[in-house]
Design an enzyme around this catalytic site. Sequence first.
Site, PDB file in Angstrom:
ATOM      1  CG  HIS A  16      45.664  43.248  77.300  1.00 58.71           C
ATOM      2  ND1 HIS A  16      45.944  43.768  78.523  1.00 58.71           N
ATOM      3  CD2 HIS A  16      45.530  44.496  76.322  1.00 58.71           C
ATOM      4  CE1 HIS A  16      45.997  45.018  78.373  1.00 58.71           C
ATOM      5  NE2 HIS A  16      45.766  45.376  77.067  1.00 58.71           N
ATOM      6  CG  HIS A  18      44.051  48.113  73.173  1.00 55.03           C
ATOM      7  ND1 HIS A  18      43.419  49.023  74.101  1.00 55.03           N
ATOM      8  CD2 HIS A  18      45.372  47.504  73.750  1.00 55.03           C
ATOM      9  CE1 HIS A  18      43.938  48.759  75.285  1.00 55.03           C
ATOM     10  NE2 HIS A  18      45.192  47.864  75.155  1.00 55.03           N
ATOM     11  CE  LYS A 102      43.587  46.669  81.643  1.00 54.50           C
ATOM     12  NZ  LYS A 102      43.953  47.272  80.380  1.00 54.50           N
ATOM     13  CG  HIS A 139      47.483  49.920  82.594  1.00 52.93           C
ATOM     14  ND1 HIS A 139      47.476  49.709  81.332  1.00 52.93           N
ATOM     15  CD2 HIS A 139      48.570  50.526  83.289  1.00 52.93           C
ATOM     16  CE1 HIS A 139      48.679  50.747  81.140  1.00 52.93           C
ATOM     17  NE2 HIS A 139      49.115  51.058  82.237  1.00 52.93           N
ATOM     18  CG  HIS A 177      49.957  45.430  79.747  1.00 50.09           C
ATOM     19  ND1 HIS A 177      49.936  45.974  80.878  1.00 50.09           N
ATOM     20  CD2 HIS A 177      48.933  46.077  79.211  1.00 50.09           C
ATOM     21  CE1 HIS A 177      49.328  46.802  81.105  1.00 50.09           C
ATOM     22  NE2 HIS A 177      48.304  46.830  79.899  1.00 50.09           N
ATOM     23  CG  ASP A 250      48.929  46.010  75.506  1.00 48.33           C
ATOM     24  OD1 ASP A 250      47.860  46.609  75.197  1.00 48.33           O
ATOM     25  OD2 ASP A 250      49.720  46.998  76.113  1.00 48.33           O
TER      26      ASP A 250
HETATM   27  C1  NCD Z   1      47.319  51.189  74.892  1.00 50.12           C
HETATM   28  C2  NCD Z   1      46.348  51.906  73.965  1.00 50.12           C
HETATM   29  O1  NCD Z   1      46.790  52.611  72.865  1.00 50.12           O
HETATM   30  O2  NCD Z   1      44.980  51.798  73.843  1.00 50.12           O
HETATM   31  N1  NCD Z   1      48.616  51.354  74.789  1.00 50.12           N
HETATM   32  C3  NCD Z   1      49.667  50.866  75.155  1.00 50.12           C
HETATM   33  O3  NCD Z   1      50.683  51.575  75.123  1.00 50.12           O
HETATM   34  N2  NCD Z   1      49.556  49.444  75.497  1.00 50.12           N
HETATM   35  C4  NCD Z   1      46.622  51.340  76.201  1.00 50.12           C
HETATM   36  C5  NCD Z   1      47.187  50.035  77.313  1.00 50.12           C
HETATM   37  O4  NCD Z   1      47.023  49.187  77.169  1.00 50.12           O
HETATM   38  O5  NCD Z   1      47.942  50.550  78.183  1.00 50.12           O
HETATM   39 ZN    ZN Z   2      46.312  47.547  76.640  1.00 49.67          ZN
END
Ligand code: NCD
Ligand code: ZN
Length: 349
Positions: A16, A18, A102, A139, A177, A250
Site C-alpha cells: 500500500h 502513494h 481500491k 479504505h 491500514h 501507506d
Molecule cells: C492518503 C493520501 O494522502 O493519499 N492519506 C492518508 O492519510 N493515508 C490517502 C489514504 O490512504 O487515506
Molecule cells: Zn493510503
Amino acid sequence: MNDKNTLTITQPDDWHVHVRDGDMLAGVVNFTARQFGRAIIMPNLAPPITNAQAAREYRVRILAAVDNQHDFTPLMTCYLTDNIDPGEIETGFADGVFTACKLYPAGATTNSDHGVTDIGKIANVLETMQRIGMPLLVHGEVTDGDIDIFDREAVFIDRIMSKITRDFPALKIVFEHITTKQAVAFVQESGTNIAATITPHHLVYNRSAMFEGGIRPHLYCLPIAKREVHRLALRTAATSGSAKFFLGTDSAPHSVGAKQSACGCAGVFNAPFALESYAATFEQENALDKLEGFASIYGPRFYGLEPNKRKIVLERTEIEIPKTLDITDTQIIPFHSGERLNWRFVGLV
Ligand code: NCD
Ligand code: ZN
C-alpha cells in the site's frame, strides 16, 4: 546470516503506497524502489485511475522515474467509482494491468471525492471480482459527519465491511491500514480470504502523540491514530506470525506547506525509512524472527504471487533520520523526523 547485529531476509514488498505523479513522483518513488521489490500503487490521483489505459500510462511514468539500479515492479490498482464498468476491470485484471481494485468511500480521504457513495452501486463489480479472484482493497472508514472521527473504522466494520463479507463470502479483501482492535478482531475471525495491512506509523504512536506539546500535523493521517489500546492490538497482530497481517506503509507524501496549513492534508511520508521503522517495532516486541513473514511472505501469499528471490540486509547501527528532505522543488518531513532508530537498511545481497 542472522546474528544479533545483522538481519538478512527475503526482500519485502509494500502492499500500500502513494507515489503520486509528476515532480512529486520523481522525488519520492526511489525511496520505495530501493527497499521494496514490488508495491501496490494507490490510484487516488487527480483525476483518479479508473481504467486500464490510465493505469498503463501511470505505470510507464512510474517506471520512467525509477532509477536503473532498482529492479522494482509497480502493481497497479483501479479506483472504484459508482459508475465503474465491471468489464473494464475484468479485462484489466486478465491483461495483468490491474492487480486489485481500491474502494474509497466518497469523501473518506485525500482525492476520494470520486469514490463510492453507496456500496449497493458496485454490487456487480464486487460480483465480478469475487468470480475472477481479484482482491478488493478497502479504505475502511464511514464518512458520515455525525460519526466521531475516532469511531469511523469500527462503525465501518459494523455497517459496511460485515455486509460486503456476508454478500460476497469468497471475495478476497484487504482491510487497508487498520487502526483499531475491532479491525484486528474482525480480520482474525474472518476466513483466509480476508487480510489486513498495517502501517509503520500506526505501530509507533497513538492519538495523544498527535498533540504532544502542541499540534503535530506530520502525524496526521487517515485513518487517524487511535487510543493506546488499539496501537497495542496492532503491534500484537503484526508480530504474531499470523499470515493475515502484512506490510503496507501507506506512505503518503504531502509538501510541508500542504501539511502545515490551517487545513492540513492527511498522510505520513514513511517510505524513506520504512523498513528501519518496522524493524525497530519488531525488535521492541522481541519478534525480529517474525519480520520476514510480515514484510516479505504473507503479502505475496495473499495475492497469489511468489515471494521475491532477492534478499536484503538490515544491520544494527544507530541512524539519525533527517529533519526534512528536499524533494524536487519542495520539502517533505519524513516519519521519525529528527529521531534515532537502531536499524539501518544496507541494501540487497
Ligand atoms: C492518503 C493520501 O494522502 O493519499 N492519506 C492518508 O492519510 N493515508 C490517502 C489514504 O490512504 O487515506
Ligand atoms: Zn493510503
